[in-house]
Design a protein around this motif. Sequence first.
Motif, PDB file in Angstrom:
ATOM      1  N   SER A  78       0.779  -1.153   0.160  1.00 31.67           N
ATOM      2  CA  SER A  78       0.037  -0.085  -0.063  1.00 31.67           C
ATOM      3  C   SER A  78       0.876   1.266  -0.124  1.00 31.67           C
ATOM      4  CB  SER A  78      -0.810  -0.063   0.998  1.00 31.67           C
ATOM      5  OG  SER A  78       0.031  -0.021   2.440  1.00 31.67           O
ATOM      6  N   LEU A  79       2.039   1.148   0.612  1.00 33.38           N
ATOM      7  CA  LEU A  79       2.985   2.372   0.824  1.00 33.38           C
ATOM      8  C   LEU A  79       3.393   2.517  -0.650  1.00 33.38           C
ATOM      9  CD1 LEU A  79       4.280   4.858   2.188  1.00 33.38           C
ATOM     10  CD2 LEU A  79       5.841   3.052   3.054  1.00 33.38           C
ATOM     11  N   LYS A  80       3.788   1.499  -1.329  1.00 32.86           N
ATOM     12  CA  LYS A  80       4.365   1.750  -2.439  1.00 32.86           C
ATOM     13  C   LYS A  80       3.568   2.169  -3.553  1.00 32.86           C
ATOM     14  CE  LYS A  80       7.144  -1.264  -6.028  1.00 32.86           C
ATOM     15  NZ  LYS A  80       7.712  -2.499  -6.485  1.00 32.86           N
ATOM     16  N   LYS A  81       2.250   1.955  -3.524  1.00 37.58           N
ATOM     17  CA  LYS A  81       1.132   2.388  -4.210  1.00 37.58           C
ATOM     18  C   LYS A  81       1.032   4.124  -3.936  1.00 37.58           C
ATOM     19  CE  LYS A  81      -2.772   0.696  -4.964  1.00 37.58           C
ATOM     20  NZ  LYS A  81      -3.933   0.009  -4.780  1.00 37.58           N
ATOM     21  N   THR A  82       1.054   4.484  -2.723  1.00 38.25           N
ATOM     22  CA  THR A  82       1.179   5.715  -2.445  1.00 38.25           C
ATOM     23  C   THR A  82       2.285   6.677  -2.900  1.00 38.25           C
ATOM     24  OG1 THR A  82      -0.069   5.396  -0.381  1.00 38.25           O
ATOM     25  CG2 THR A  82       1.190   7.344  -0.584  1.00 38.25           C
ATOM     26  N   LEU A  83       3.430   6.091  -2.642  1.00 38.75           N
ATOM     27  CA  LEU A  83       4.785   6.763  -3.131  1.00 38.75           C
ATOM     28  C   LEU A  83       4.670   6.796  -4.758  1.00 38.75           C
ATOM     29  CD1 LEU A  83       7.447   4.820  -0.999  1.00 38.75           C
ATOM     30  CD2 LEU A  83       6.205   6.919  -0.696  1.00 38.75           C
ATOM     31  N   LYS A  84       4.138   6.014  -5.525  1.00 33.39           N
ATOM     32  CA  LYS A  84       4.201   6.005  -6.854  1.00 33.39           C
ATOM     33  C   LYS A  84       3.077   7.318  -7.072  1.00 33.39           C
ATOM     34  CE  LYS A  84       5.112   1.149  -8.277  1.00 33.39           C
ATOM     35  NZ  LYS A  84       4.228  -0.008  -9.180  1.00 33.39           N
ATOM     36  N   ARG A  85       2.152   7.313  -6.711  1.00 35.46           N
ATOM     37  CA  ARG A  85       1.247   8.381  -6.618  1.00 35.46           C
ATOM     38  C   ARG A  85       1.802   9.641  -6.549  1.00 35.46           C
ATOM     39  NH1 ARG A  85      -2.546   6.941  -3.553  1.00 35.46           N
ATOM     40  NH2 ARG A  85      -2.308   8.523  -2.088  1.00 35.46           N
ATOM     41  N   VAL A  86       2.774   9.848  -5.590  1.00 32.73           N
ATOM     42  CA  VAL A  86       3.263  10.956  -5.158  1.00 32.73           C
ATOM     43  C   VAL A  86       4.472  11.532  -5.977  1.00 32.73           C
ATOM     44  CG1 VAL A  86       4.954  11.917  -3.454  1.00 32.73           C
ATOM     45  CG2 VAL A  86       3.128  10.729  -2.527  1.00 32.73           C
ATOM     46  N   VAL A  87       5.257  10.390  -6.537  1.00 36.97           N
ATOM     47  CA  VAL A  87       6.039  10.815  -7.648  1.00 36.97           C
ATOM     48  C   VAL A  87       5.444  11.164  -8.928  1.00 36.97           C
ATOM     49  CG1 VAL A  87       7.856   9.634  -9.321  1.00 36.97           C
ATOM     50  CG2 VAL A  87       7.780   9.244  -6.575  1.00 36.97           C
ATOM     51  N   ARG A  88       4.285  10.673  -9.406  1.00 40.17           N
ATOM     52  CA  ARG A  88       3.653  10.638 -10.557  1.00 40.17           C
ATOM     53  C   ARG A  88       2.744  12.265 -10.620  1.00 40.17           C
ATOM     54  NH1 ARG A  88       0.920   6.587 -10.374  1.00 40.17           N
ATOM     55  NH2 ARG A  88      -1.381   7.397  -9.710  1.00 40.17           N
ATOM     56  N   GLU A  89       2.196  12.556  -9.394  1.00 34.77           N
ATOM     57  CA  GLU A  89       1.364  13.841  -9.457  1.00 34.77           C
ATOM     58  C   GLU A  89       2.054  14.978  -8.874  1.00 34.77           C
ATOM     59  OE1 GLU A  89      -1.982  12.644  -6.994  1.00 34.77           O
ATOM     60  OE2 GLU A  89      -2.546  11.081  -8.221  1.00 34.77           O
ATOM     61  N   PRO A  90       1.950  16.104  -9.712  1.00 37.68           N
ATOM     62  CA  PRO A  90       2.478  17.399  -9.642  1.00 37.68           C
ATOM     63  C   PRO A  90       2.075  18.026  -8.192  1.00 37.68           C
ATOM     64  CG  PRO A  90       1.979  17.510 -11.679  1.00 37.68           C
ATOM     65  CD  PRO A  90       1.392  16.181 -11.120  1.00 37.68           C
ATOM     66  N   ARG A 231      20.094  18.043   0.331  1.00 40.90           N
ATOM     67  CA  ARG A 231      19.333  18.615  -0.831  1.00 40.90           C
ATOM     68  C   ARG A 231      18.640  17.689  -1.667  1.00 40.90           C
ATOM     69  NH1 ARG A 231      19.035  24.239  -2.447  1.00 40.90           N
ATOM     70  NH2 ARG A 231      20.417  25.632  -1.576  1.00 40.90           N
ATOM     71  N   PHE A 232      17.470  17.604  -1.450  1.00 39.95           N
ATOM     72  CA  PHE A 232      16.789  16.676  -2.149  1.00 39.95           C
ATOM     73  C   PHE A 232      15.246  16.848  -2.426  1.00 39.95           C
ATOM     74  CE2 PHE A 232      16.662  14.951   2.001  1.00 39.95           C
ATOM     75  CZ  PHE A 232      15.586  14.271   2.242  1.00 39.95           C
ATOM     76  N   ASP A 233      14.466  15.992  -3.330  1.00 41.51           N
ATOM     77  CA  ASP A 233      13.251  16.260  -3.430  1.00 41.51           C
ATOM     78  C   ASP A 233      12.476  14.827  -3.584  1.00 41.51           C
ATOM     79  OD1 ASP A 233      13.520  15.607  -6.103  1.00 41.51           O
ATOM     80  OD2 ASP A 233      13.877  17.601  -6.784  1.00 41.51           O
ATOM     81  N   LYS A 234      11.183  14.664  -4.186  1.00 40.58           N
ATOM     82  CA  LYS A 234      10.592  13.736  -4.263  1.00 40.58           C
ATOM     83  C   LYS A 234      11.151  12.742  -5.127  1.00 40.58           C
ATOM     84  CE  LYS A 234       6.902  14.983  -7.611  1.00 40.58           C
ATOM     85  NZ  LYS A 234       5.348  14.916  -7.473  1.00 40.58           N
ATOM     86  N   SER A 235      11.905  13.143  -6.238  1.00 42.57           N
ATOM     87  CA  SER A 235      12.458  12.068  -7.029  1.00 42.57           C
ATOM     88  C   SER A 235      13.204  11.020  -6.348  1.00 42.57           C
ATOM     89  CB  SER A 235      13.543  13.124  -8.229  1.00 42.57           C
ATOM     90  OG  SER A 235      14.617  13.684  -7.613  1.00 42.57           O
ATOM     91  N   VAL A 236      13.910  11.455  -5.334  1.00 41.52           N
ATOM     92  CA  VAL A 236      14.615  10.123  -4.640  1.00 41.52           C
ATOM     93  C   VAL A 236      13.750   8.925  -4.357  1.00 41.52           C
ATOM     94  CG1 VAL A 236      16.128  11.741  -3.508  1.00 41.52           C
ATOM     95  CG2 VAL A 236      14.112  10.971  -2.311  1.00 41.52           C
ATOM     96  N   LEU A 237      12.299   9.115  -4.219  1.00 43.52           N
ATOM     97  CA  LEU A 237      11.540   8.024  -4.211  1.00 43.52           C
ATOM     98  C   LEU A 237      11.450   6.811  -5.083  1.00 43.52           C
ATOM     99  CD1 LEU A 237       8.541   9.992  -2.702  1.00 43.52           C
ATOM    100  CD2 LEU A 237       9.925   8.339  -1.492  1.00 43.52           C
ATOM    101  N   ALA A 238      11.906   7.417  -6.358  1.00 43.20           N
ATOM    102  CA  ALA A 238      11.931   6.286  -7.255  1.00 43.20           C
ATOM    103  C   ALA A 238      12.953   5.259  -7.080  1.00 43.20           C
ATOM    104  CB  ALA A 238      12.441   7.175  -8.674  1.00 43.20           C
ATOM    105  N   ASP A 239      13.931   5.715  -6.401  1.00 42.52           N
ATOM    106  CA  ASP A 239      14.907   4.648  -5.903  1.00 42.52           C
ATOM    107  C   ASP A 239      14.272   3.611  -5.102  1.00 42.52           C
ATOM    108  OD1 ASP A 239      16.799   6.272  -6.864  1.00 42.52           O
ATOM    109  OD2 ASP A 239      17.838   6.551  -5.184  1.00 42.52           O
ATOM    110  N   LEU A 240      13.197   3.540  -4.251  1.00 43.88           N
ATOM    111  CA  LEU A 240      12.544   2.819  -3.462  1.00 43.88           C
ATOM    112  C   LEU A 240      11.272   1.899  -4.226  1.00 43.88           C
ATOM    113  CD1 LEU A 240      11.816   4.705  -0.115  1.00 43.88           C
ATOM    114  CD2 LEU A 240      13.838   3.162  -0.811  1.00 43.88           C
TER     115      LEU A 240
END
Length: 246
Positions: A78-90, A231-240
């Motif tokens: 469920s968290l992975k689904k949430t993180l995908k949405r966070v990465v995808r949605e502006p 310094r980082f932003d939500k793009s680091v979530l792609a690693d997870l």
Amino acid sequence: MVPWLASDDPFPPVERALGASSGAPGLLAASADLLPSRLVDAYGRGIFPWYSDGQPVLWWSPDPRMVLVPAEFKVSHSLKKTLKRVVREPAWEVRVDDDFPAVMRACAQTPREGQRGTWITADIVDAYTSLHRAGKAHSVETWRDGVRVGGLYGVSFGRMFFGESMFAHETDASKIALAALVAHLRRHEIEMIDCQQNTSHLASLGGREIPRRAFVAHLRRAVAEPPFPWRFDKSVLADLIGTSAR
């Protein structure tokens, strides 16, 4: 007997903290002051403050110690689904150090099940904000549609991060901030996050207890090394989540 520290007294060795058979396992010392210099010295020794309004400053070094190894962070389905949405949605952002004192106040004011009041007193906010201004404390914040909806803060020396508190005003908002922090720490090969004390929430995310002597041994090495960038932003979530940040 727990020693009382005057302003210029050193901390006793952490091995002198009260043991498991006491009423306060891990309690090491007490003092009247919470100076930033005292905090820096404490964290470098594996000691942290935890007390309530009306109490003296109580200093702790529990054994065992709860830690989260970034490489062991658990991302549920469920968290992975949430993180995908966070990465995808502006609409979703992860910001670092946007407003550190505001994150601390939000952590203090957010109700927690089974907990009355808060240990994040006005003095705590002032002391850690001083560390933040010195570049030794940081916040990671989850934003949606321009509103801060969750986050965390902690202390960082060398190649070590000491987690302090999290808050969420929306489901998973604090987990998003933690996931982004973990991904950033992985990129820089940081081996350990200090979580201080065991909670079921941290254990569900991969946290585990280690002996205090092992924690202190790692700490001594990690704090002596050069610091890593903040310094980082939500793009680091792609690693997870194993997907593109685009």
